[in-house]
Design a protein around this motif. Structure first.
Motif, PDB file in Angstrom:
ATOM      1  N   LEU A   1      16.209  20.135 -19.316  1.00 46.60           N
ATOM      2  CA  LEU A   1      16.971  21.335 -19.597  1.00 46.60           C
ATOM      3  C   LEU A   1      16.161  22.566 -19.213  1.00 46.60           C
ATOM      4  CD1 LEU A   1      18.461  20.480 -23.137  1.00 46.60           C
ATOM      5  CD2 LEU A   1      19.568  20.227 -20.894  1.00 46.60           C
ATOM      6  N   SER A   2      16.818  23.540 -18.594  1.00 53.47           N
ATOM      7  CA  SER A   2      16.158  24.797 -18.267  1.00 53.47           C
ATOM      8  C   SER A   2      16.324  25.822 -19.383  1.00 53.47           C
ATOM      9  CB  SER A   2      16.713  25.366 -16.952  1.00 53.47           C
ATOM     10  OG  SER A   2      18.108  25.589 -17.058  1.00 53.47           O
ATOM     11  N   VAL A   3      17.343  25.648 -20.252  1.00 53.55           N
ATOM     12  CA  VAL A   3      17.552  26.515 -21.406  1.00 53.55           C
ATOM     13  C   VAL A   3      17.720  25.621 -22.627  1.00 53.55           C
ATOM     14  CG1 VAL A   3      18.957  28.302 -22.459  1.00 53.55           C
ATOM     15  CG2 VAL A   3      18.653  28.279 -19.967  1.00 53.55           C
ATOM     16  N   ILE A   4      16.855  25.813 -23.639  1.00 54.51           N
ATOM     17  CA  ILE A   4      16.857  25.002 -24.852  1.00 54.51           C
ATOM     18  C   ILE A   4      17.290  25.903 -26.004  1.00 54.51           C
ATOM     19  CG2 ILE A   4      15.466  23.558 -26.374  1.00 54.51           C
ATOM     20  CD1 ILE A   4      13.569  23.114 -23.965  1.00 54.51           C
ATOM     21  N   HIS A   5      18.434  25.569 -26.614  1.00 56.47           N
ATOM     22  CA  HIS A   5      18.979  26.373 -27.703  1.00 56.47           C
ATOM     23  C   HIS A   5      18.407  25.895 -29.039  1.00 56.47           C
ATOM     24  CE1 HIS A   5      21.837  27.958 -24.796  1.00 56.47           C
ATOM     25  NE2 HIS A   5      22.226  26.704 -24.497  1.00 56.47           N
ATOM     26  N   ILE A   6      17.979  26.855 -29.878  1.00 61.80           N
ATOM     27  CA  ILE A   6      17.438  26.557 -31.208  1.00 61.80           C
ATOM     28  C   ILE A   6      18.375  27.193 -32.239  1.00 61.80           C
ATOM     29  CG2 ILE A   6      15.453  26.795 -32.733  1.00 61.80           C
ATOM     30  CD1 ILE A   6      13.695  27.168 -30.310  1.00 61.80           C
ATOM     31  N   GLY A   7      18.801  26.389 -33.189  1.00 58.31           N
ATOM     32  CA  GLY A   7      19.709  26.904 -34.229  1.00 58.31           C
ATOM     33  C   GLY A   7      20.225  25.774 -35.094  1.00 58.31           C
ATOM     34  N   LYS A   8      21.492  25.975 -35.557  1.00 58.42           N
ATOM     35  CA  LYS A   8      22.132  24.965 -36.414  1.00 58.42           C
ATOM     36  C   LYS A   8      23.492  24.629 -35.812  1.00 58.42           C
ATOM     37  CE  LYS A   8      21.679  27.466 -40.139  1.00 58.42           C
ATOM     38  NZ  LYS A   8      21.681  27.914 -41.562  1.00 58.42           N
ATOM     39  N   PRO A   9      24.090  23.500 -36.197  1.00 60.62           N
ATOM     40  CA  PRO A   9      25.351  23.073 -35.578  1.00 60.62           C
ATOM     41  C   PRO A   9      26.423  24.159 -35.665  1.00 60.62           C
ATOM     42  CG  PRO A   9      24.436  21.308 -36.925  1.00 60.62           C
ATOM     43  CD  PRO A   9      23.600  22.518 -37.188  1.00 60.62           C
ATOM     44  N   ASN A  10      27.152  24.344 -34.540  1.00 57.70           N
ATOM     45  CA  ASN A  10      28.257  25.295 -34.474  1.00 57.70           C
ATOM     46  C   ASN A  10      29.186  24.835 -33.355  1.00 57.70           C
ATOM     47  OD1 ASN A  10      27.601  27.103 -31.858  1.00 57.70           O
ATOM     48  ND2 ASN A  10      25.667  26.661 -32.951  1.00 57.70           N
ATOM     49  N   ASP A  11      30.376  25.480 -33.262  1.00 58.96           N
ATOM     50  CA  ASP A  11      31.375  25.085 -32.271  1.00 58.96           C
ATOM     51  C   ASP A  11      31.220  25.834 -30.947  1.00 58.96           C
ATOM     52  OD1 ASP A  11      32.440  23.416 -34.188  1.00 58.96           O
ATOM     53  OD2 ASP A  11      33.910  24.905 -34.898  1.00 58.96           O
ATOM     54  N   ARG A  12      30.414  26.851 -30.888  1.00 61.21           N
ATOM     55  CA  ARG A  12      30.319  27.668 -29.674  1.00 61.21           C
ATOM     56  C   ARG A  12      29.173  27.215 -28.773  1.00 61.21           C
ATOM     57  NH1 ARG A  12      28.518  33.159 -28.641  1.00 61.21           N
ATOM     58  NH2 ARG A  12      27.761  33.263 -30.793  1.00 61.21           N
ATOM     59  N   ILE A  13      27.948  27.191 -29.292  1.00 60.24           N
ATOM     60  CA  ILE A  13      26.777  26.744 -28.521  1.00 60.24           C
ATOM     61  C   ILE A  13      26.023  25.735 -29.384  1.00 60.24           C
ATOM     62  CG2 ILE A  13      24.679  27.430 -27.304  1.00 60.24           C
ATOM     63  CD1 ILE A  13      25.821  30.195 -26.972  1.00 60.24           C
ATOM     64  N   PRO A  14      26.256  24.430 -29.210  1.00 55.72           N
ATOM     65  CA  PRO A  14      25.535  23.432 -30.013  1.00 55.72           C
ATOM     66  C   PRO A  14      24.040  23.526 -29.752  1.00 55.72           C
ATOM     67  CG  PRO A  14      27.426  22.455 -28.904  1.00 55.72           C
ATOM     68  CD  PRO A  14      27.238  23.815 -28.303  1.00 55.72           C
ATOM     69  N   PRO A  15      23.208  23.410 -30.770  1.00 53.93           N
ATOM     70  CA  PRO A  15      21.759  23.553 -30.587  1.00 53.93           C
ATOM     71  C   PRO A  15      21.145  22.292 -29.957  1.00 53.93           C
ATOM     72  CG  PRO A  15      22.212  23.082 -32.874  1.00 53.93           C
ATOM     73  CD  PRO A  15      23.556  23.231 -32.202  1.00 53.93           C
ATOM     74  N   ASP A  16      20.162  22.503 -29.104  1.00 55.76           N
ATOM     75  CA  ASP A  16      19.362  21.383 -28.583  1.00 55.76           C
ATOM     76  C   ASP A  16      18.267  21.003 -29.568  1.00 55.76           C
ATOM     77  OD1 ASP A  16      20.694  21.284 -25.950  1.00 55.76           O
ATOM     78  OD2 ASP A  16      19.746  23.240 -25.633  1.00 55.76           O
TER      79      ASP A  16
ATOM     80  N   PRO B   1      13.188  22.481 -44.390  1.00 56.90           N
ATOM     81  CA  PRO B   1      13.213  23.362 -45.562  1.00 56.90           C
ATOM     82  C   PRO B   1      13.409  24.819 -45.141  1.00 56.90           C
ATOM     83  CG  PRO B   1      11.356  21.839 -45.682  1.00 56.90           C
ATOM     84  CD  PRO B   1      11.929  21.704 -44.322  1.00 56.90           C
ATOM     85  N   ASN B   2      14.099  25.597 -45.992  1.00 54.06           N
ATOM     86  CA  ASN B   2      14.368  27.018 -45.772  1.00 54.06           C
ATOM     87  C   ASN B   2      15.201  27.252 -44.508  1.00 54.06           C
ATOM     88  OD1 ASN B   2      12.656  27.675 -48.023  1.00 54.06           O
ATOM     89  ND2 ASN B   2      10.885  27.448 -46.667  1.00 54.06           N
ATOM     90  N   SER B   3      16.058  26.306 -44.142  1.00 51.51           N
ATOM     91  CA  SER B   3      16.876  26.472 -42.941  1.00 51.51           C
ATOM     92  C   SER B   3      17.983  27.498 -43.134  1.00 51.51           C
ATOM     93  CB  SER B   3      17.491  25.119 -42.547  1.00 51.51           C
ATOM     94  OG  SER B   3      18.329  24.632 -43.586  1.00 51.51           O
ATOM     95  N   GLU B   4      18.201  27.961 -44.393  1.00 52.20           N
ATOM     96  CA  GLU B   4      19.275  28.933 -44.605  1.00 52.20           C
ATOM     97  C   GLU B   4      18.967  30.294 -43.986  1.00 52.20           C
ATOM     98  OE1 GLU B   4      16.412  28.950 -48.041  1.00 52.20           O
ATOM     99  OE2 GLU B   4      17.575  27.430 -46.965  1.00 52.20           O
TER     100      GLU B   4
END
Length: 280
Positions: free
Chosen positions: A192-207, A214-217
């Motif tokens: 992958l040339s772009v690695i997304h960091i985050g949490k599950p969503n319908d627009r851009i799923p995270p890699d 812990p403390n993911s909120e």
């Protein structure tokens, strides 16, 4: 002003030697056209270009010594008279015809006989005695072996590929993140040339899904991206709620930071979700 030809130091007019290096200065004179100071042996004035030779300044020519050869009489030694015996041996030296043997005046002269020594008989070289027996034919000569100096050096065998070299060629530099709070290792995807960091969503799923840490909120669903360009890795904030911090400094949205081994990436404030960037 006289400029020293050795050190280019300007000296006052009329100086005999340089004030700086004590080098003898050339003799000078004044240009008859503009009055500038010029060297005595100069052909033209350096200020106005006046021809100094036309002003009556003599030009010194090197005298060339002419070489004169004295008239010495050459003595020619007197010629020796010819030997009369050689004249008699020459063919028809006295003008006597071999057929008539008569004198031009009509008187006959007796023929002069010259003793000619007999020619020696030609010597015949002794021929070697050849036997009637057959002589065996010698075997063909074999070429002499070349010396060691003429032989080309043997080609060195190609080194066999070692297991270490093959392993080095197959190894690739991989990037990874280490979660500081749990010491968990996360390998970055190499395809992958772009690695997304985050949490599950319908627009851009995270890699890289951090919802289980812990403390993911404090992490947004679309928080940050890591871009791979050649051997370089860049991190940028993509509009998170709590921001992204690199080595405890905020990373403004729209800006990106080139990651180096040991950089500290914090998702959100308070250093509660922190990753260390490493290359392996």
């Amino acid at each position: 002003m006289i400029v020293c030809p050795n050190c280019n130091h300007p000296n006052p007019d009329g100086a005999v030697q340089c004030e700086a290096c004590y080098t003898p200065l050339p003799a000078t004179t004044n240009c008859p056209s503009c009055g500038a100071t010029v060297q005595a042996d100069a052909a033209f004035c350096g200020q106005c270009g006046y021809n100094l030779h036309s002003a009556g300044v003599p030009h010194v020519h090197t005298a060339v010594a002419a070489t004169v050869t004295p008239d010495i009489p050459v003595e020619v030694p007197p010629l020796d008279p010819p030997d009369p015996l050689l004249e008699l041996l020459q063919p028809d030296a006295l003008g006597i015809s071999s057929s008539t043997n008569s004198h031009p005046s009509g008187s006959s002269l007796p023929a002069t006989e010259v003793a000619v020594p007999p020619e020696p008989a030609p010597s015949v070289a002794a021929q070697p005695v050849v036997s009637g027996k057959s002589i065996p034919t010698p075997p063909p000569l074999e070429p002499a072996p070349a010396s060691e100096a003429e032989l080309p050096p043997p080609a060195a065998p190609a080194p066999a590929p070692t297991a270490t070299a093959s392993k080095t060629q197959l190894q690739q530099i991989t990037a990874r993140l280490i979660h500081v709070q749990t010491d968990l290792l996360i390998e970055l995807p190499q395809n992958l040339s772009v690695i997304h960091i985050g949490k599950p969503n319908d627009r851009i799923p995270p890699d890289i899904d951090v919802s289980g840490f812990p403390n993911s909120e404090i992490v947004s669903r679309i928080h940050a991206d890591i871009r791979v360009e050649g051997d370089a890795h860049y991190v940028e904030d993509v509009g998170s709620s709590n921001g992204t911090y690199i080595n405890n400094l905020p990373l403004l949205p729209g800006n990106r930071h080139r990651l180096r081994p040991g950089d500290r990436i914090s998702l959100g404030k308070g250093d509660l979700m922190t990753f260390l960037f490493q290359l392996a």
